[in-house]
Motif scaffolding. Structure first.
Motif, PDB file in Angstrom:
ATOM      1  N   GLN A  22     -49.300  73.714 -22.606  1.00 18.90           N
ATOM      2  CA  GLN A  22     -49.526  72.774 -23.689  1.00 18.90           C
ATOM      3  C   GLN A  22     -50.495  71.705 -23.219  1.00 18.90           C
ATOM      4  O   GLN A  22     -50.404  71.229 -22.099  1.00 18.90           O
ATOM      5  CB  GLN A  22     -48.212  72.133 -24.106  1.00 18.90           C
ATOM      6  N   THR A  23     -51.405  71.345 -24.091  1.00 19.40           N
ATOM      7  CA  THR A  23     -52.339  70.277 -23.786  1.00 19.40           C
ATOM      8  C   THR A  23     -51.892  69.022 -24.509  1.00 19.40           C
ATOM      9  O   THR A  23     -51.547  69.065 -25.683  1.00 19.40           O
ATOM     10  CB  THR A  23     -53.767  70.654 -24.230  1.00 19.40           C
ATOM     11  N   THR A  24     -51.888  67.905 -23.798  1.00 21.33           N
ATOM     12  CA  THR A  24     -51.562  66.617 -24.378  1.00 21.33           C
ATOM     13  C   THR A  24     -52.824  65.765 -24.347  1.00 21.33           C
ATOM     14  O   THR A  24     -53.507  65.704 -23.331  1.00 21.33           O
ATOM     15  CB  THR A  24     -50.441  65.930 -23.582  1.00 21.33           C
ATOM     16  N   TYR A  25     -53.121  65.127 -25.472  1.00 19.94           N
ATOM     17  CA  TYR A  25     -54.325  64.307 -25.603  1.00 19.94           C
ATOM     18  C   TYR A  25     -53.932  62.833 -25.675  1.00 19.94           C
ATOM     19  O   TYR A  25     -52.948  62.467 -26.297  1.00 19.94           O
ATOM     20  CB  TYR A  25     -55.092  64.672 -26.875  1.00 19.94           C
ATOM     21  N   ARG A  26     -54.749  61.987 -25.035  1.00 18.26           N
ATOM     22  CA  ARG A  26     -54.570  60.539 -25.080  1.00 18.26           C
ATOM     23  C   ARG A  26     -55.913  59.934 -25.463  1.00 18.26           C
ATOM     24  O   ARG A  26     -56.933  60.255 -24.865  1.00 18.26           O
ATOM     25  CB  ARG A  26     -54.143  60.017 -23.710  1.00 18.26           C
ATOM     26  N   TRP A  27     -55.898  59.034 -26.457  1.00 11.15           N
ATOM     27  CA  TRP A  27     -57.126  58.356 -26.845  1.00 11.15           C
ATOM     28  C   TRP A  27     -56.801  56.991 -27.425  1.00 11.15           C
ATOM     29  O   TRP A  27     -55.668  56.702 -27.770  1.00 11.15           O
ATOM     30  CB  TRP A  27     -57.946  59.192 -27.835  1.00 11.15           C
ATOM     31  N   VAL A  28     -57.832  56.158 -27.483  1.00  8.92           N
ATOM     32  CA  VAL A  28     -57.707  54.819 -28.041  1.00  8.92           C
ATOM     33  C   VAL A  28     -58.560  54.758 -29.301  1.00  8.92           C
ATOM     34  O   VAL A  28     -59.734  55.120 -29.284  1.00  8.92           O
ATOM     35  CB  VAL A  28     -58.180  53.750 -27.019  1.00  8.92           C
ATOM     36  N   ASP A  29     -57.956  54.299 -30.410  1.00  7.95           N
ATOM     37  CA  ASP A  29     -58.703  54.232 -31.665  1.00  7.95           C
ATOM     38  C   ASP A  29     -59.523  52.943 -31.752  1.00  7.95           C
ATOM     39  O   ASP A  29     -59.517  52.123 -30.822  1.00  7.95           O
ATOM     40  CB  ASP A  29     -57.774  54.407 -32.872  1.00  7.95           C
ATOM     41  N   ALA A  30     -60.230  52.749 -32.850  1.00 10.78           N
ATOM     42  CA  ALA A  30     -61.125  51.601 -33.027  1.00 10.78           C
ATOM     43  C   ALA A  30     -60.372  50.267 -32.999  1.00 10.78           C
ATOM     44  O   ALA A  30     -60.937  49.235 -32.653  1.00 10.78           O
ATOM     45  CB  ALA A  30     -61.899  51.731 -34.338  1.00 10.78           C
ATOM     46  N   GLN A  31     -59.081  50.278 -33.352  1.00  9.40           N
ATOM     47  CA  GLN A  31     -58.288  49.048 -33.345  1.00  9.40           C
ATOM     48  C   GLN A  31     -57.653  48.784 -31.973  1.00  9.40           C
ATOM     49  O   GLN A  31     -56.922  47.826 -31.798  1.00  9.40           O
ATOM     50  CB  GLN A  31     -57.167  49.128 -34.394  1.00  9.40           C
ATOM     51  N   GLY A  32     -57.909  49.651 -31.007  1.00  5.81           N
ATOM     52  CA  GLY A  32     -57.388  49.467 -29.667  1.00  5.81           C
ATOM     53  C   GLY A  32     -56.010  50.065 -29.453  1.00  5.81           C
ATOM     54  O   GLY A  32     -55.403  49.873 -28.411  1.00  5.81           O
ATOM     55  N   GLN A  33     -55.499  50.798 -30.427  1.00  4.23           N
ATOM     56  CA  GLN A  33     -54.172  51.401 -30.302  1.00  4.23           C
ATOM     57  C   GLN A  33     -54.266  52.725 -29.532  1.00  4.23           C
ATOM     58  O   GLN A  33     -55.131  53.545 -29.796  1.00  4.23           O
ATOM     59  CB  GLN A  33     -53.573  51.641 -31.684  1.00  4.23           C
ATOM     60  N   VAL A  34     -53.359  52.904 -28.576  1.00  4.28           N
ATOM     61  CA  VAL A  34     -53.329  54.122 -27.771  1.00  4.28           C
ATOM     62  C   VAL A  34     -52.520  55.183 -28.513  1.00  4.28           C
ATOM     63  O   VAL A  34     -51.448  54.906 -29.045  1.00  4.28           O
ATOM     64  CB  VAL A  34     -52.697  53.853 -26.390  1.00  4.28           C
ATOM     65  N   HIS A  35     -53.059  56.403 -28.563  1.00  3.10           N
ATOM     66  CA  HIS A  35     -52.386  57.527 -29.227  1.00  3.10           C
ATOM     67  C   HIS A  35     -52.156  58.647 -28.228  1.00  3.10           C
ATOM     68  O   HIS A  35     -53.001  58.902 -27.373  1.00  3.10           O
ATOM     69  CB  HIS A  35     -53.255  58.076 -30.371  1.00  3.10           C
ATOM     70  N   TYR A  36     -51.016  59.323 -28.359  1.00  8.33           N
ATOM     71  CA  TYR A  36     -50.699  60.531 -27.594  1.00  8.33           C
ATOM     72  C   TYR A  36     -50.372  61.607 -28.617  1.00  8.33           C
ATOM     73  O   TYR A  36     -49.634  61.365 -29.569  1.00  8.33           O
ATOM     74  CB  TYR A  36     -49.480  60.318 -26.686  1.00  8.33           C
TER      75      TYR A  36
END
Length: 156
Positions: A22-36
């Motif tokens: 399984q691949t897990t992705y982590r990114w930060v959106d334009a508002q600075g919120q971290v998503h997993y």
């Protein structure tokens, strides 16, 4: 010729040999919120961290009971480099019971974020998760209760 009665167990055995990753992705959106997420981020995301996790194949030397327990209630030990004797005591407790576990060292910010999702803050190592149950900090009595509750053996 293979009998139809033997075909189903052979097919199940062949399918169980493949271990899905399984691949897990982590990114930060334009508002600075971290998503997993287990799904890729929207195309406008520039900075992305992807980690691929695969379940280790079952250890054929383990008893059926231990293989079943580790599949249903995996044990994860959360540690840090500055943990010292406490982490060594935690490893010793698990080893004395013959319990297979995965060690998760908190080495960077992503590791800390993973820890915080599971245990909250502040960070306290060593910590233990057994299936969906967890205990923050090292307390042998509480750890043994967690392990006993799901059926892990008290001795190897």
């Amino acid at each position: 010729m293979i009998r139809p009665a033997l075909l189903v167990p052979l097919l199940a055995l062949g399918l169980s040999a493949t271990v899905p990753a399984q691949t897990t992705y982590r990114w930060v959106d334009a508002q600075g919120q971290v998503h997993y997420s287990d799904r890729p981020p929207p195309p406008e995301i520039q900075e992305l961290e992807a980690r691929r996790f695969a379940a280790p194949p079952p250890d054929p030397t383990l008893s059926y009971t231990l293989r079943k327990l580790t599949a249903d209630f995996p044990v994860t030990l959360y540690t840090a480099t500055n943990c010292g004797d406490l982490c060594e005591s935690a490893r010793s407790l698990l080893g004395s019971r013959g319990i297979p576990y995965t060690e998760f060292p908190l080495a960077n910010q992503a590791d800390l974020a993973t820890y915080r999702e599971r245990f909250g803050v502040p960070e306290q190592v060593p910590s233990l998760s057994v299936g969906s149950a967890q205990f923050k900090g090292f307390e042998p009595g509480a750890w043994n209760r967690l392990l006993n509750d799901v059926g892990y053996p008290k001795a190897p």
